[in-house]
Design a protein around this motif. Structure first.
Motif, PDB file in Angstrom:
ATOM      1  N   ILE A  85       0.856  -1.197   0.000  1.00 45.41           N
ATOM      2  CA  ILE A  85       0.000   0.000   0.000  1.00 45.41           C
ATOM      3  C   ILE A  85       0.885   1.238   0.000  1.00 45.41           C
ATOM      4  CG2 ILE A  85      -1.668   1.330   1.357  1.00 45.41           C
ATOM      5  CD1 ILE A  85      -2.585  -1.396   2.576  1.00 45.41           C
ATOM      6  N   TYR A  86       0.552   2.183  -0.880  1.00 55.04           N
ATOM      7  CA  TYR A  86       1.259   3.461  -0.954  1.00 55.04           C
ATOM      8  C   TYR A  86       0.317   4.544  -0.415  1.00 55.04           C
ATOM      9  CZ  TYR A  86       3.640   7.478  -3.164  1.00 55.04           C
ATOM     10  OH  TYR A  86       4.272   8.669  -3.423  1.00 55.04           O
ATOM     11  N   LEU A  87       0.781   5.311   0.589  1.00 55.84           N
ATOM     12  CA  LEU A  87      -0.039   6.385   1.148  1.00 55.84           C
ATOM     13  C   LEU A  87       0.199   7.651   0.337  1.00 55.84           C
ATOM     14  CD1 LEU A  87      -1.581   5.333   3.594  1.00 55.84           C
ATOM     15  CD2 LEU A  87       0.716   4.343   3.626  1.00 55.84           C
ATOM     16  N   SER A  88      -0.835   8.221  -0.229  1.00 54.03           N
ATOM     17  CA  SER A  88      -0.669   9.441  -1.002  1.00 54.03           C
ATOM     18  C   SER A  88      -1.994  10.170  -1.160  1.00 54.03           C
ATOM     19  CB  SER A  88      -0.123   9.112  -2.386  1.00 54.03           C
ATOM     20  OG  SER A  88      -1.146   9.136  -3.349  1.00 54.03           O
ATOM     21  N   PRO A  89      -1.938  11.499  -1.413  1.00 55.22           N
ATOM     22  CA  PRO A  89      -3.174  12.251  -1.625  1.00 55.22           C
ATOM     23  C   PRO A  89      -3.949  11.768  -2.853  1.00 55.22           C
ATOM     24  CG  PRO A  89      -1.312  13.736  -1.267  1.00 55.22           C
ATOM     25  CD  PRO A  89      -0.743  12.377  -1.459  1.00 55.22           C
ATOM     26  N   CYS A 112       5.937   4.721   2.425  1.00 52.58           N
ATOM     27  CA  CYS A 112       5.754   6.128   2.809  1.00 52.58           C
ATOM     28  C   CYS A 112       6.585   7.033   1.901  1.00 52.58           C
ATOM     29  CB  CYS A 112       6.196   6.342   4.252  1.00 52.58           C
ATOM     30  SG  CYS A 112       5.286   5.323   5.419  1.00 52.58           S
ATOM     31  N   GLY A 113       5.888   7.874   1.130  1.00 52.90           N
ATOM     32  CA  GLY A 113       6.564   8.822   0.253  1.00 52.90           C
ATOM     33  C   GLY A 113       6.970  10.071   1.018  1.00 52.90           C
ATOM     34  N   ARG A 114       8.068  10.674   0.551  1.00 55.08           N
ATOM     35  CA  ARG A 114       8.468  11.996   1.049  1.00 55.08           C
ATOM     36  C   ARG A 114       8.719  12.852  -0.184  1.00 55.08           C
ATOM     37  NH1 ARG A 114       8.528  14.158   6.460  1.00 55.08           N
ATOM     38  NH2 ARG A 114       7.267  12.497   7.423  1.00 55.08           N
ATOM     39  N   TYR A 115       9.138  14.119   0.056  1.00 56.19           N
ATOM     40  CA  TYR A 115       9.403  15.031  -1.057  1.00 56.19           C
ATOM     41  C   TYR A 115       8.110  15.196  -1.888  1.00 56.19           C
ATOM     42  CZ  TYR A 115      13.917  13.125   0.412  1.00 56.19           C
ATOM     43  OH  TYR A 115      14.964  12.664   1.162  1.00 56.19           O
ATOM     44  N   GLU A 116       8.224  15.093  -3.230  1.00 53.55           N
ATOM     45  CA  GLU A 116       7.009  15.236  -4.060  1.00 53.55           C
ATOM     46  C   GLU A 116       6.379  13.876  -4.347  1.00 53.55           C
ATOM     47  OE1 GLU A 116       7.701  18.655  -3.262  1.00 53.55           O
ATOM     48  OE2 GLU A 116       5.910  18.284  -4.467  1.00 53.55           O
ATOM     49  N   LEU A 131      -3.656   4.539  -1.068  1.00 53.47           N
ATOM     50  CA  LEU A 131      -4.680   4.966  -0.116  1.00 53.47           C
ATOM     51  C   LEU A 131      -4.394   6.373   0.410  1.00 53.47           C
ATOM     52  CD1 LEU A 131      -5.274   1.794   2.125  1.00 53.47           C
ATOM     53  CD2 LEU A 131      -6.850   2.810   0.461  1.00 53.47           C
ATOM     54  N   SER A 132      -5.457   7.141   0.611  1.00 53.62           N
ATOM     55  CA  SER A 132      -5.344   8.465   1.210  1.00 53.62           C
ATOM     56  C   SER A 132      -6.124   8.497   2.524  1.00 53.62           C
ATOM     57  CB  SER A 132      -5.948   9.523   0.267  1.00 53.62           C
ATOM     58  OG  SER A 132      -6.094  10.759   0.956  1.00 53.62           O
ATOM     59  N   ILE A 133      -5.555   9.154   3.550  1.00 55.29           N
ATOM     60  CA  ILE A 133      -6.291   9.252   4.827  1.00 55.29           C
ATOM     61  C   ILE A 133      -7.177  10.492   4.844  1.00 55.29           C
ATOM     62  CG2 ILE A 133      -4.640   7.897   6.172  1.00 55.29           C
ATOM     63  CD1 ILE A 133      -3.656  10.603   7.367  1.00 55.29           C
ATOM     64  N   GLY A 134      -7.150  11.284   3.774  1.00 53.53           N
ATOM     65  CA  GLY A 134      -8.000  12.475   3.731  1.00 53.53           C
ATOM     66  C   GLY A 134      -7.504  13.443   2.672  1.00 53.53           C
ATOM     67  N   ASP A 135      -8.356  14.422   2.370  1.00 54.51           N
ATOM     68  CA  ASP A 135      -7.998  15.331   1.260  1.00 54.51           C
ATOM     69  C   ASP A 135      -7.153  16.486   1.755  1.00 54.51           C
ATOM     70  OD1 ASP A 135     -11.210  14.727  -0.309  1.00 54.51           O
ATOM     71  OD2 ASP A 135      -9.276  13.698  -0.494  1.00 54.51           O
ATOM     72  N   TYR A 136      -5.894  16.180   2.065  1.00 55.35           N
ATOM     73  CA  TYR A 136      -4.933  17.207   2.480  1.00 55.35           C
ATOM     74  C   TYR A 136      -3.534  16.643   2.217  1.00 55.35           C
ATOM     75  CZ  TYR A 136      -6.099  14.195   6.405  1.00 55.35           C
ATOM     76  OH  TYR A 136      -6.430  13.097   7.180  1.00 55.35           O
ATOM     77  N   VAL A 137      -2.570  17.547   2.131  1.00 60.12           N
ATOM     78  CA  VAL A 137      -1.201  17.163   1.791  1.00 60.12           C
ATOM     79  C   VAL A 137      -0.325  17.234   3.039  1.00 60.12           C
ATOM     80  CG1 VAL A 137       0.807  17.683   0.361  1.00 60.12           C
ATOM     81  CG2 VAL A 137      -1.502  18.099  -0.533  1.00 60.12           C
ATOM     82  N   LEU A 138       0.393  16.159   3.291  1.00 61.93           N
ATOM     83  CA  LEU A 138       1.305  16.112   4.436  1.00 61.93           C
ATOM     84  C   LEU A 138       2.738  16.097   3.912  1.00 61.93           C
ATOM     85  CD1 LEU A 138      -0.662  13.318   6.306  1.00 61.93           C
ATOM     86  CD2 LEU A 138      -0.718  15.767   6.821  1.00 61.93           C
ATOM     87  N   SER A 139       3.707  16.221   4.815  1.00 61.81           N
ATOM     88  CA  SER A 139       5.107  16.249   4.358  1.00 61.81           C
ATOM     89  C   SER A 139       5.622  14.829   4.097  1.00 61.81           C
ATOM     90  CB  SER A 139       5.983  16.939   5.407  1.00 61.81           C
ATOM     91  OG  SER A 139       5.767  16.331   6.657  1.00 61.81           O
ATOM     92  N   GLY A 140       4.808  13.844   4.457  1.00 64.58           N
ATOM     93  CA  GLY A 140       5.229  12.464   4.200  1.00 64.58           C
ATOM     94  C   GLY A 140       4.080  11.514   4.445  1.00 64.58           C
ATOM     95  N   GLY A 141       4.220  10.290   3.983  1.00 66.47           N
ATOM     96  CA  GLY A 141       3.177   9.284   4.140  1.00 66.47           C
ATOM     97  C   GLY A 141       3.152   8.628   5.521  1.00 66.47           C
TER      98      GLY A 141
HETATM   99  C1  4FX Z   1       3.620  15.871  -0.992  1.00 61.66           C
HETATM  100  O1  4FX Z   1       3.583  14.623  -0.343  1.00 61.66           O
HETATM  101  C2  4FX Z   1       3.308  13.514  -1.102  1.00 61.66           C
HETATM  102  C3  4FX Z   1       3.064  13.532  -2.476  1.00 61.66           C
HETATM  103  C4  4FX Z   1       2.792  12.322  -3.136  1.00 61.66           C
HETATM  104  C5  4FX Z   1       2.746  11.137  -2.437  1.00 61.66           C
HETATM  105  C6  4FX Z   1       2.991  11.128  -1.063  1.00 61.66           C
HETATM  106  C7  4FX Z   1       3.275  12.302  -0.410  1.00 61.66           C
HETATM  107  C8  4FX Z   1       3.543  12.280   1.082  1.00 61.66           C
HETATM  108  N1  4FX Z   1       2.511  13.093   1.713  1.00 61.66           N
HETATM  109  C9  4FX Z   1       1.247  12.623   1.908  1.00 61.66           C
HETATM  110  C10 4FX Z   1       0.940  11.267   1.886  1.00 61.66           C
HETATM  111  C11 4FX Z   1      -0.384  10.874   2.093  1.00 61.66           C
HETATM  112  C12 4FX Z   1      -1.358  11.840   2.324  1.00 61.66           C
HETATM  113  C13 4FX Z   1      -2.781  11.449   2.541  1.00 61.66           C
HETATM  114  N2  4FX Z   1      -3.733  12.393   2.376  1.00 61.66           N
HETATM  115  O2  4FX Z   1      -3.062  10.295   2.866  1.00 61.66           O
HETATM  116  C14 4FX Z   1      -0.996  13.167   2.337  1.00 61.66           C
HETATM  117  N3  4FX Z   1       0.279  13.545   2.134  1.00 61.66           N
END
Ligand code: 4FX
Length: 246
Positions: A85-89, A112-116, A131-141
């Motif tokens: 599973i990849y965590l991402s927006p 868990c992704g970092r950077y872009e 999978l996304s945990i919600g509609d927002y951007v975090l600095s990492g997965g």
């Molecule tokens: C700019 O960050 C990314 C850009 C692309 C992928 C992963 C990341 C890591 N950040 C994440 C990760 C998950 C969620 C979520 N909503 O589940 C939010 N942000």
């Protein structure tokens, strides 16, 4: 259940999984959480894990090779097949229904992704589900991974005691939870609803169901729209609506 986390911040992830119900589930060997740092699989002297974005633009992208090597090590660490599973927006929204199904799997890996983010070719070849945990951007997965570990870990058989799992049942049927109270029975802020002190367990069950239905109607009508109500629930919700609109 075994969960392998591929992350640049293994200590953080281990700490998330070491506390509370999930920590206890690990102690009881109901759950095993292992971490893998892509930096340990980088082949150059600088242990590089990211590269410049092709096509220009801000930020960096996680390199294929360290992640591919880390995921290979994950797969080789235990015999069962791994659901990656990849965590991402950009992922599908995580729901309790999906948590329940993930909790039944023998192994999952959380990338868990970092950077872009991660090079798309790695995602295309190595990831089973985004999978996304919600509609927002975090600095990492990692925070998304922590959410999955907690939601799935607490569902492992034996992780929750009876009271907690009873609470779990009341929510997992797709309704919001009812209000909860504890002592003192009388407080400057108000009194505990009398029905909860009555000892009439049938009445208490009905009251709690009515509150769950009413709250779901008020706060999350979208959850209610998706749900077929049985006769008792329809009557209780109507009572709640009538009381509320009075
Ligand atoms: C700019 O960050 C990314 C850009 C692309 C992928 C992963 C990341 C890591 N950040 C994440 C990760 C998950 C969620 C979520 N909503 O589940 C939010 N942000």
């Amino acid at each position: 259940m075994r969960i392998d986390v591929v992350t640049l911040f293994p200590d953080f992830m281990r700490q998330c999984a070491a506390v509370g119900v999930v920590g206890r589930a690990q102690q009881r060997e109901l759950l095993q959480v292992e971490t893998w740092n892509p930096r340990d699989f980088a082949t150059d002297n600088y242990r590089t894990v990211d590269g410049r974005t092709c096509g220009g633009g801000p930020g960096m992208v996680m390199l294929i090779e360290p992640l591919r090597a880390a995921l290979r090590a994950v797969r080789e660490a235990a015999p069962e097949p791994v659901h990656v599973i990849y965590l991402s927006p950009q992922g599908a929204r995580l729901t309790q229904d999906r948590v329940v199904s993930l909790a039944k799997m023998p192994r999952i890996a959380l990338l868990c992704g970092r950077y872009e983010g991660v090079d798309e070719r790695l995602l295309a070849h190595e990831v089973d589900e985004e999978l996304s945990i919600g509609d927002y951007v975090l600095s990492g997965g990692e925070l998304g991974a922590a959410v999955v570990i907690d939601a799935v870990g607490r569902l492992q058989d034996g992780a929750l005691n009876d009271a907690q799992s009873a609470q779990q049942d009341s929510f997992s049927d797709g309704l919001l939870d009812c209000p909860h109270y504890t002592k003192p029975v009388h407080d400057a802020l108000g009194d505990v609803p009398a029905v909860l002190l009555s000892g009439d367990h049938a009445a208490i069950r009905r009251w709690r169901l009515k509150q769950s239905l009413g709250r779901t109607w008020l706060r999350r009508p979208d959850l209610l729209a998706r749900r077929k109500l049985d006769a008792e629930s329809a009557v209780l919700l109507e009572e709640f609506r009538r009381d509320y609109l009075r």
